[in-house]
Write a protein that holds these residues in place. Structure first.
Motif, short mmCIF file in Angstrom:
data_model
loop_
_atom_site.label_atom_id
_atom_site.label_comp_id
_atom_site.label_asym_id
_atom_site.label_seq_id
_atom_site.Cartn_x
_atom_site.Cartn_y
_atom_site.Cartn_z
N UNK A 67 -19.55 25.11 8.84
CA UNK A 67 -18.62 24.57 8.14
C UNK A 67 -17.96 23.05 9.11
N UNK A 68 -17.65 23.68 10.30
CA UNK A 68 -17.31 22.65 12.08
C UNK A 68 -18.45 21.39 12.31
N UNK A 69 -19.68 22.15 11.78
CA UNK A 69 -21.23 21.29 12.29
C UNK A 69 -21.52 20.57 11.41
N UNK A 70 -21.10 20.88 9.82
CA UNK A 70 -21.24 20.16 8.38
C UNK A 70 -20.54 18.71 8.06
N UNK A 71 -19.28 19.49 8.73
CA UNK A 71 -18.22 18.01 8.65
C UNK A 71 -18.70 17.08 10.04
N UNK A 72 -18.68 17.19 10.49
CA UNK A 72 -18.61 16.30 11.97
C UNK A 72 -20.09 15.63 11.73
N UNK A 73 -20.42 16.30 10.85
CA UNK A 73 -22.20 15.17 10.95
C UNK A 73 -21.68 14.11 9.28
N UNK A 74 -21.27 15.11 8.68
CA UNK A 74 -20.37 14.07 7.23
C UNK A 74 -19.69 13.07 7.79
N UNK A 75 -18.64 13.16 8.65
CA UNK A 75 -17.96 12.31 8.85
C UNK A 75 -18.38 11.05 9.63
N UNK A 76 -19.58 11.45 10.09
CA UNK A 76 -20.15 10.00 11.17
C UNK A 76 -21.40 9.73 10.06
N UNK A 77 -21.64 9.94 9.16
CA UNK A 77 -22.97 9.61 8.59
C UNK A 77 -21.47 8.75 7.38
N UNK A 78 -20.77 8.98 6.49
CA UNK A 78 -19.91 8.02 5.73
C UNK A 78 -19.06 7.24 6.66
N UNK A 79 -19.01 7.60 7.64
CA UNK A 79 -17.94 5.99 8.46
C UNK A 79 -17.07 5.47 7.62
N UNK A 80 -16.26 5.13 8.40
CA UNK A 80 -14.78 4.41 7.11
C UNK A 80 -15.03 3.35 6.40
N UNK A 81 -15.77 2.42 5.78
CA UNK A 81 -16.06 1.83 4.91
C UNK A 81 -17.28 1.83 3.73
#
Length: 507
Positions: A361-375
């Motif tokens: 879950x931690x690796x999944x979350x970190x990678x997803x947050x980076x991919x989705x960005x802020x916009x």
């Protein structure tokens, strides 16, 4: 299509039944008849159904560990006499506390009992037993009581004394904290002796009806209907419906009570439904059988903000938790796909798959947050992604702020299509597996090795926890990546085609 079967011969010997055949007979006499006399007409279980069956076997094996002194009957399910003899020998051994897959026969019915536990009685008294059925479910269901009613009927008929009849199932309250799993907490054993006894009183009558039916030269005339899907999907559905028209009344979606009322009126196809019949919105669209586009579709589709992300997540739900602070059947995210469309029309793709047996879950979350960005809007096709994201926001406080911001950007395409577009090829289903080939005929799922979420979860489990061959693991990984990517590419193409259709209607 007529059932091609000449029926039992004149010197017909009644077929031996089993608990599974008995349950089939309770669901539908025709199903039982075909299982006995024409089993080749059944449709083999699909990958998702097979995964559920495999999980049941695994849970049964795990349940045996709750009884460390128990002994397994080694004779297979087709070795009837050997299994019965082996069971009898084990029951006479006072040092054995429980017998697994114990075999008993009575009244022409053979059953294998998951766990047959010895109950310690007073000195000189004959032993009594506790019959325990193991299920991968999380609660007692009516079908389980029927299952236990035939088992206990046979066991008592074979001359054994039952102290209790129980169902052993997964307890979702169990919180795994690491190390060896606490099987006492993972499994709940419920004494269901009283409700089973109430049903056992009907077993003789039910068996007699089944045996009489099986002696007939042809299967009973039973129209397919709602009973074909409960409590289980009947494997003879395709056979029994092969000559039904494409607009058969049973294909009307929604509450089947309405279908039943229409059938009783003599209506056999959707096109025969009288005008003025009270139907739901989706039922009305299926009856009208025309493509429909809302005038509001175009502005809604254009409300997304670029770059537009298209997100799909895949999870695995483990009956036996493997990661600390998780519960049985808790959805654990292990994969995501993100197709990103920029205002220029350029599309790029990013993906993640946790391919090892460690906490994902931690690796999944970190990678997803980076991919989705802020916009940009994040297009999904159901509320499932939001549920997973909010679950992780609560589990990992360090991700809470980022995930809360992501949740506000989610844009669900499913309710948009439900409210503003319909195509006859949907056949009343808004599943993306139905919508995609109808709207984008060039794109579907038929070319993929994995074609559904249940199959994906089963294949992921096999790749990570069971498979040792690296070539096979690599093949599963590739299939998982292709499946998840297809889901997000589907959303890109659906948006594009729907916007084009809406533009043409509005011009």
């Amino acid at each position: 299509m007529a059932d091609v079967h000449n029926g039992p011969p004149a010197t017909f010997a009644p077929p031996r039944l089993s608990k599974s055949k008995f349950l089939s007979g309770l669901q539908c006499h025709k199903r039982l008849y075909l299982e006995i006399h024409q089993p080749a007409l059944a449709t083999p279980p699909d990958a998702s159904t097979q995964a559920i069956l495999d999980m049941g076997i695994e849970i049964g094996t795990l349940a045996h560990r709750r009884f460390p002194d128990g002994v397994l009957v080694k004779a297979g399910f087709r070795q009837r006499e050997a299994a019965i003899a082996e069971t009898a020998a084990l029951l006479h051994s006072s040092g054995i506390s429980a017998v697994f897959e114990a075999a008993f026969e009575h009244d022409g019915v053979l059953v294998r009992v998951d766990i047959f536990e010895r109950v310690q009685n007073g000195e000189g008294m004959s032993p009594s037993w506790r019959l325990i059925e193991v299920k991968s479910s999380t609660r007692v269901k009516d079908i389980h009581l029927d299952d236990l009613s035939i088992q206990s009927h046979v066991v008592q008929g074979a001359g054994l004394r039952l102290d209790a009849v129980c169902l052993m199932h997964i307890d979702t309250r169990y919180l795994y904290e690491g190390g060896e799993a606490d099987l006492q907490a993972l499994f709940s054993i419920e004494d269901v002796s009283e409700p089973v006894a109430n049903r056992r009183g009907q077993v003789l009558e039910r068996l007699a009806a089944m045996k009489a039916m099986l002696a007939n030269p042809r299967p009973p005339e039973i129209e397919p209907g709602q009973h074909c899907h409960a409590p289980y999907e009947c494997p003879f559905w395709s056979h029994c419906t092969t000559q039904k028209p494409s607009r058969w009344i049973y294909h009307l979606p929604g509450k089947k009570e309405i279908v039943g009322q229409l059938v009783r009126q003599g209506i056999t196809t959707i096109d025969e439904i009288p005008n003025g019949t009270q139907l739901s919105d989706i039922q009305r669209k299926v009856k009208d059988n025309i493509e429909w586009i809302s005038s509001e579709l175009r502005p809604i589709l254009r409300s997304v903000n670029y770059p537009v992300h298209h997100l799909d997540v895949e999870t695995v739900m483990l009956a036996l938790p493997r990661f600390p602070s998780t519960r049985p059947y808790q959805p654990i995210p292990v994969q995501w796909s993100n197709h990103i469309e920029r205002e220029s029309g350029e599309v790029s793709h990013q993906e993640f798959l946790h391919n090892e047996a460690s906490e994902p879950r931690r690796r999944w979350a970190e990678a997803l947050i980076e991919s989705l960005g802020e916009k940009g809007s994040i297009v999904v096709y159901s509320a499932y992604e939001e549920a997973i994201i909010r679950q992780l926001a609560e589990t990992f406080p360090e991700f809470k702020s980022a995930f809360n911001a992501i949740a506000k950007r989610l844009w669900d395409l499913l309710p948009v299509i439900k409210s503003h577009y319909y195509h006859p090829a949907f056949n009343g289903s808004y599943s993306i597996k139905s919508v995609l080939p109808a709207v984008v005929p060039s794109l579907g799922y038929g070319d993929l090795a994995i074609q559904g979420g249940g199959q994906a979860a089963a294949e992921y489990y096999r790749m990570v926890f069971l498979e040792s061959d690296w070539v096979e693991r690599a093949a599963i990984q590739e299939a998982l990546l292709r499946y998840c990517a297809r889901d997000t590419l589907a959303m890109v193409e659906l948006r594009r085609v729907l916007e084009k259709k809406a533009r043409e209607v509005g011009s």
